[in-house]
Design an enzyme around this catalytic site. Structure first.
Site, short mmCIF file in Angstrom:
data_model
loop_
_atom_site.label_atom_id
_atom_site.label_comp_id
_atom_site.label_asym_id
_atom_site.label_seq_id
_atom_site.Cartn_x
_atom_site.Cartn_y
_atom_site.Cartn_z
CE1 TYR A 125 10.70 12.46 -0.26
CE2 TYR A 125 10.71 12.07 2.10
CZ TYR A 125 10.00 12.86 1.06
OH TYR A 125 9.46 13.95 0.78
CD GLN A 187 5.48 14.46 -5.32
OE1 GLN A 187 4.49 13.97 -4.68
NE2 GLN A 187 5.49 16.06 -5.23
CG ASN A 210 4.33 13.36 4.96
OD1 ASN A 210 4.49 12.19 4.40
ND2 ASN A 210 4.33 14.48 4.61
CB SER A 234 10.03 12.22 15.32
OG SER A 234 10.83 12.30 14.11
CD GLN A 256 13.18 12.76 18.18
OE1 GLN A 256 12.73 12.83 16.98
NE2 GLN A 256 14.44 12.77 18.50
CG HIS A 259 11.15 15.94 13.96
ND1 HIS A 259 12.13 16.44 12.95
CD2 HIS A 259 12.07 15.36 14.99
CE1 HIS A 259 13.47 15.92 13.34
NE2 HIS A 259 13.40 15.12 14.63
CD GLU A 324 11.60 8.11 15.23
OE1 GLU A 324 12.33 8.10 14.24
OE2 GLU A 324 10.80 8.82 15.66
CG HIS A 325 13.66 8.50 19.23
ND1 HIS A 325 12.91 9.11 18.17
CD2 HIS A 325 15.04 8.58 18.67
CE1 HIS A 325 13.71 9.42 16.97
NE2 HIS A 325 14.79 9.12 17.30
CG ASP A 358 17.63 12.49 16.28
OD1 ASP A 358 17.26 11.37 16.29
OD2 ASP A 358 16.99 13.43 16.81
CD GLU A 412 7.68 -31.76 0.24
OE1 GLU A 412 8.18 -31.13 -1.04
OE2 GLU A 412 7.56 -31.00 1.24
CG HIS A 417 11.79 -32.15 -5.97
ND1 HIS A 417 11.05 -31.50 -7.06
CD2 HIS A 417 12.20 -31.13 -5.29
CE1 HIS A 417 10.92 -30.32 -6.99
NE2 HIS A 417 11.71 -29.93 -5.91
#
Length: 434
Positions: A125, A187, A210, A234, A256, A259, A324-325, A358, A412, A417
């Site tokens: 995406y 979507q 987002n 961001s 950042q 954004h 993030e950064h 980036d 067990e 087994h």
């Protein structure tokens, strides 16, 4: 513009002293779940309806022809083509080198090979709307390619004219994307996860977006692989002191924030004069920015200057935020790096603004946000790879380990087994080889 927090001389838990955003508070999960269900049940028709509703355009055919991708590449200026090629080379080289290789372990007659198998189809995406992000095409598609994925489908929201930005289509052409679709938002995530009549489902979905997109990825997790963590709006934290030019720190706090809303922009310092100078510089920079409104939306909502007692407390604040950064622009930056545990990516020194990461440093700029760097990291080839273990056992190894298998199976209550090894022992004793 930046709200001021003064932690100097204060004790107590940082959770009681610092604000922390709730990644899910701004987005009603039920509304996102309903949109996902509409796409899952309605397919292409639902995608078209939601695109018209959220993007304001009618898109009859979401698929972008390969000829349009190639034409977009040819339409770029030589300078932009060269920049994209530079980024392409560096990003691909880094991730090919990072890609997992087969691992072989031999012990007690047992040979185990860990074999990396790429997923069949990856969905990426690429955000749109407020800006075009060809860099994100490279930072997602090339990671999947380096992992060995041959089939990559890309979704990105259409612009007001119903098309994608030429730079985004050109980057998709450069990376050899299998399919490009003009679909954005929830979507797109739903279509990549569950498929429609024209978009086949992917095995893994990657890419930032987002808060709605990030929430949608969380909700489809389990039905499809979700690469990286909550890759939402961001964020940046800049740790600076008086050795850093105020304009440099100010620009990096803002970079950042431009954004748009939903992100975070923090300055952390133990130098009050530095805080004042950087804040003054930020005001000047924002007024000059063509993206003034988007930048102000972030700074007004979650922009802070945090005064601390010293570098050690600055590191504590950064680890609490888990940004993030994280940018270290202070004296002793390399020493301070040793105290950093939680960040998506760290940029050290005056010549390493987050913008280098980036675009061209090499590692993917798809990073965890909203504090998820506490338990997650950057998008890597591992996000598109499954590790398959191949186990071979020699007869000597079987003899050595069978008693332990039998005892554990009995403990067990798993009769078959235990029988799987005891029967083989009987075969061996009778001279029969399995």
């Amino acid at each position: 513009m930046l709200k001021r927090l003064d932690l100097r001389g204060k004790s107590g838990e940082l959770a009681d002293l610092l604000p922390r955003p709730d990644s899910g508070a701004a987005v009603p999960a039920e509304a996102v779940r309903e949109l996902i269900s509409r796409v899952r049940e309605g397919g292409d028709a639902a995608v078209r309806e939601l695109t018209a509703s959220f993007d304001g355009v009618e898109v009859v055919d979401t698929l972008v022809p390969a000829s349009e991708l190639e034409a977009a590449w040819e339409s770029l200026s030589p300078a932009l083509r060269s920049a994209l090629e530079t980024a392409h080379r560096r990003i691909l080289e880094f991730h090919v080198a990072e890609a997992a290789t087969a691992h072989v372990h031999k012990s007690d007659g047992v040979t185990v090979r860990s074999v990396s198998q790429p997923v069949d189809r990856a969905g990426v995406y690429v955000p749109g709307g407020l800006a075009a992000y060809p860099s994100t095409v490279l930072m997602t598609v090339l990671v999947a390619r380096a992992a060995g994925v041959d089939d990559v489908v890309l979704c990105s929201p259409p612009g007001p004219d119903g098309n994608l930005a030429a730079s985004v289509m050109a980057a998709a052409h450069l990376c050899g994307v299998t399919e490009v679709h003009r679909v954005g938002g929830v979507q797109a995530v739903a279509a990549l996860a569950y498929g429609t009549e024209t978009i086949r489902p992917a095995d893994v979905v990657a890419g930032p977006g987002n808060a709605w997109v990030a929430t949608a990825k969380q909700l489809v997790a389990g039905d499809v692989g979700i690469a990286s963590a909550f890759a939402g709006p961001s964020e940046i934290v800049v740790i600076a002191d008086g050795t850093c030019p105020p304009a440099a720190a100010a620009t990096d706090v803002v970079l950042q924030a431009e954004h748009g809303p939903g992100g975070r922009a923090w300055l952390v310092t133990w130098d009050a004069a530095c805080a004042d100078a950087v804040c003054a510089a930020i005001s000047q920079i924002v007024e000059l920015s063509p993206r003034r409104d988007e930048t102000l939306a972030t700074l007004d909502a979650d922009g802070f200057v945090c005064l601390v007692d010293g570098p050690a407390q600055a590191a504590e604040v950064a680890n609490f935020i888990a940004p993030e950064h994280l940018q270290l622009m202070c004296d002793g930056a390399h020493e301070l790096l040793g105290d950093i545990r939680h960040a998506g990516a760290v940029f050290v020194g005056p010549w390493a603004p987050a913008s280098v990461g980036d675009y061209v440093a090499g590692p993917s700029h798809v990073l965890p946000t909203a504090g998820t760097a506490r338990f997650a990291g950057a998008l890597t080839t591992d996000d598109f790879i499954k590790r398959m273990h191949v186990v071979e056992v020699s007869e000597a190894g079987f003899d050595r380990l069978a008693p332990a298998v039998a005892e554990l199976a009995k403990a067990e209550g798993l009769w078959a087994h235990a029988a799987s090894v005891s029967r083989r022992k009987e075969w061996i004793a009778s001279g029969v080889r399995p």
